[in-house]
Design an enzyme around this catalytic site. Structure first.
Site, short mmCIF file in Angstrom:
data_model
loop_
_atom_site.label_atom_id
_atom_site.label_comp_id
_atom_site.label_asym_id
_atom_site.label_seq_id
_atom_site.Cartn_x
_atom_site.Cartn_y
_atom_site.Cartn_z
CB CYS B 49 -0.97 -0.02 1.18
SG CYS B 49 -0.19 -0.33 2.74
CG HIS B 98 15.70 1.57 -2.88
ND1 HIS B 98 15.36 2.79 -2.34
CD2 HIS B 98 14.52 0.97 -3.19
CE1 HIS B 98 14.05 2.91 -2.31
NE2 HIS B 98 13.51 1.82 -2.83
#
Lengths: 262, 442
Positions: B49, B98
């Site tokens: 989300c 990352h």
């Protein structure tokens, strides 16, 4: 030889204390394990020292105050290691190993020349009395450690400040429970130790009681613990007040040594 | 080369993230289309989300970002310029770093939250399940997931509670051995009390008593939480019995007084009582907290615990970044050793070609030998070349372990003239097998 061995044992003991403290406070499992390992090594070395002393004298190493302190420190470390491996109360590593080390260090520094030992101290009855008393005080040391941690934790809960302390220490209930269990073992042993001491005194010195630190402080300690047990069972006293009494009782029990090493 | 193209709560507004998001069951088809329509050879899609990220690798070292961006725009029906404004691109080791940071929760909205690691695992399982990953992404993800676990354990970044309701349950756990089988009293039936009570139930509290001035509300909440309800004016009796009290009424004045709790404490025989007051204005007289064995926490205290926990997490995050950088270097060394594949293949090809040349040159002088003897000579030449090759290859691989593979490989290429345009230098066709072996060796 025994002295050199003991010096090494103390050094390893101190390393173990440092590692265990860092491991517990900073949540480093590997460091905590290394600390426990070092403490186990110190335990073995101290046992070896006691054996060496005993073999050299052909007697139990419980003849003088300093020897008594060595055995007591070793007993406390024994109980700590047992507690460490068996329960979740790992934070005891912050208190018990240092207490044990102080006892061993005191025994190391105050060591008597063997000439001062009385031949009476090698008798079976005397050895029985001192071993019982030592085991009792060692169990009370565990109760003391738990009580101290209880007070630190309860303070942190009340002042609502140190999150680190709150999460590093065991639950309040666990500290209270284990401290009390240790007291339940320690108190009968202390009682037996005092009683056997009196019987010994009566048979050897022809009097049951003399006004010395060695005699007075254990009895005060016994009275404090007896009061604590009564308060817990009859009045439901727990927690902070129980912890303070356990700490006070242990302090009196330790003062006994003032009478033994002068 | 590794490429990561994505958007998160930091770079894109919610409505755009919603549009860019992939449903999990749509991911395999999307991956298949990505692999078919671009030069990408391995890929994974992470869609939660708060973020949508496509991690991919091109085998030929080509740039993949524009193609992947275009793919995302096409796939989700978003105008390319809008998409580009909110995307970030990470390439090479920055992409690996990352990914590792995301898996550790370092890039999450709530620093250190633990769900993201499970989501990364799931995304990897889906990509692997449909055959979209290969040697490099497999290694990157497996190593990254293990590294994230290590970092979380070592730094404690997810350790402390960062919501008020959760902080209350966590504090209760520092007092009581085990919350299962404990009893709790809930005063008031508002949203916050319900949330706090739900946390307690999720931690194992079974015996829940709810009370409220309006009894019907108490009854409702008790039913919803699987507890019982009592009349408002009898809660004083419960104070002597329960272990935990949660209050959150709308009363203008304290409803739990010191005198009331003092009386209860006497009957409790030293059992600790934990009171959580989440009402404003407060429901419990502050002096209650001074009583022996009573631990009273109000909203500010809980917020203080939450703030302290956030501070702890921020400190842990600094350490986590340091640990991550070490992990990225480890991955880089592995990647370098994979890159050695072509060099090793070229070197081996060059020397074996030299051997073949020499054998051809001596062919006439060897003609007098029997076929068996000729075979022995050929074997001798091959074996000698293998022996000569052994040490340089081992040395190259150990250079890779130290992170010095590129320089060493360049040196070899120069010494042995591996980049010369000569027909006998064409040994690199067998690269990939060497590449995989090179990776497993370290």
């Amino acid at each position: 030889m025994a002295r050199a061995l003991l010096a090494v044992a103390l050094a390893v003991h101190l390393v173990g204390i440092a590692l265990a403290a860092v491991g517990e406070l900073r949540h480093r499992e590997a460091v905590a394990r290394a600390g426990a390992l070092a403490l186990a090594a110190a335990w073995l070395l101290e046992l070896a020292t006691l054996t060496a002393i005993g073999l050299a004298a052909s007697a139990f190493p419980l003849r003088t105050g300093p020897e008594y302190l060595l055995v007591l420190g070793w007993f406390v470390l024994t109980l700590h290691l047992a507690l460490w491996y068996r329960s979740r109360v790992r934070a005891a590593a912050l208190v018990l190993p240092p207490v044990a080390a102080l006892m061993v260090l005191a025994g190391f520094l105050l060591a008597d020349p063997p000439s001062r030992t009385s031949p009476l101290t090698t008798q079976g009855w005397f050895v029985f009395h001192t071993s019982i008393a030592t085991a009792g005080v060692a169990a009370l040391a565990v109760s003391f450690a738990m009580s101290l941690l209880f007070l630190v934790k309860e303070r942190a809960l009340k002042t609502k400040r140190s999150l680190r302390v709150l999460t590093a220490l065991p639950t309040l209930e666990a500290l209270d429970r284990i401290g009390f269990q240790a007291l339940l073992y320690g108190f009968p042993l202390l009682t037996l130790g005092i009683a056997t001491g009196m019987v010994y005194s009566a048979t050897v010195h022809d009097h049951i009681w003399i006004w010395g630190a060695k005699e007075i402080f254990p009895v005060i300690a016994w009275a404090v613990f007896a009061g604590l047990l009564w308060a817990r069972f009859a009045r439901g006293v727990r927690g902070r007040r129980s912890a303070i009494l356990a700490i006070a009782g242990f302090a009196f029990a330790l003062l006994t040594f003032v009478g033994m090493v002068r | 080369m590794l490429t990561l193209v994505g958007m998160s709560h930091k770079s894109a507004p919610l409505d755009l993230r919603e549009r860019a998001c992939f449903a999990e069951n749509a991911v395999p088809d999307a991956l298949a289309r990505l692999l078919a329509s671009t030069t990408v050879s391995e890929a994974m899609i992470l869609a939660t989300c708060n973020r949508v990220e496509i991690l991919c690798r091109t085998a030929d070292g080509g740039v993949a970002a524009p193609a992947v961006t275009a793919f995302l725009a096409r796939e989700r029906g978003i105008e390319l310029p809008v998409l580009e404004r909110h995307l970030y691109v990470r390439e090479g080791l920055h992409a690996a770093r990352h990914l590792y940071a995301v898996a550790c929760g370092l890039d999450s909205m709530i620093l250190g939250e633990p769900q993201i690691l499970g989501q990364v695992k799931r995304a990897y399982a889906v990509a692997r399940g449909c055959g979209a990953t290969g040697v490099v992404l497999d290694r990157l993800l497996q190593h990254g997931i293990a590294a994230a676990k290590r970092v979380r354990t070592a730094t404690g970044i997810s350790r402390h509670a960062v919501s008020i309701a959760y902080a209350a349950a966590t504090l209760a756990r520092t007092i009581f051995d085990d919350l299962s089988g404990r009893s709790a009293l809930v005063l008031g039936a508002g949203k916050m009390t319900e949330l706090a009570a739900r946390h307690l139930v999720s931690q194992g509290v079974r015996d829940l008593v709810v009370t409220n001035r309006t009894y019907s509300r108490a009854l409702q909440l008790a039913e919803a939480l699987g507890g019982t309800s009592v009349a408002w004016d009898t809660f004083g009796e419960e104070l002597a019995r329960v272990d935990i009290v949660v209050t959150g009424t709308a009363a203008a004045h304290p409803v739990v007084t010191r005198a009331q709790v003092r009386e209860a404490v006497r009957a409790r025989r030293g059992r600790p009582l934990f009171i959580v007051d989440i009402a404003v204005p407060r429901d419990v007289e502050p002096a209650v907290g001074e009583l022996d064995g009573v631990y009273l926490y109000d909203v500010d205290d809980l917020q203080g615990a939450v703030d302290a926990a956030m501070d702890e997490r921020r400190r842990a995050a600094e350490e986590a970044w340091r640990m991550l950088d070490v992990e990225v270097v480890a991955f880089d060394r592995w990647r370098q050793s994979v890159d050695l594949g072509p060099t090793i293949a070229a070197l081996s090809g060059r020397l074996h070609a030299l051997g073949e040349d020499e054998l051809r040159r001596f062919a006439r002088r060897l003609a007098g030998l029997s076929p068996e003897q000729q075979a022995v000579v050929r074997d001798l030449a091959r074996s000698l070349i293998q022996k000569v090759l052994h040490t340089p290859i081992v040395s190259l691989k150990s250079a890779a372990v130290r992170g010095e593979a590129s320089a060493r490989a360049a040196l070899y290429r120069e010494i042995f003239g591996l980049d010369d345009p000569r027909p006998d230098a064409e040994g690199s066709g067998t690269g990939p097998t060497h590449a995989i072996q090179g990776g497993k060796d370290d």
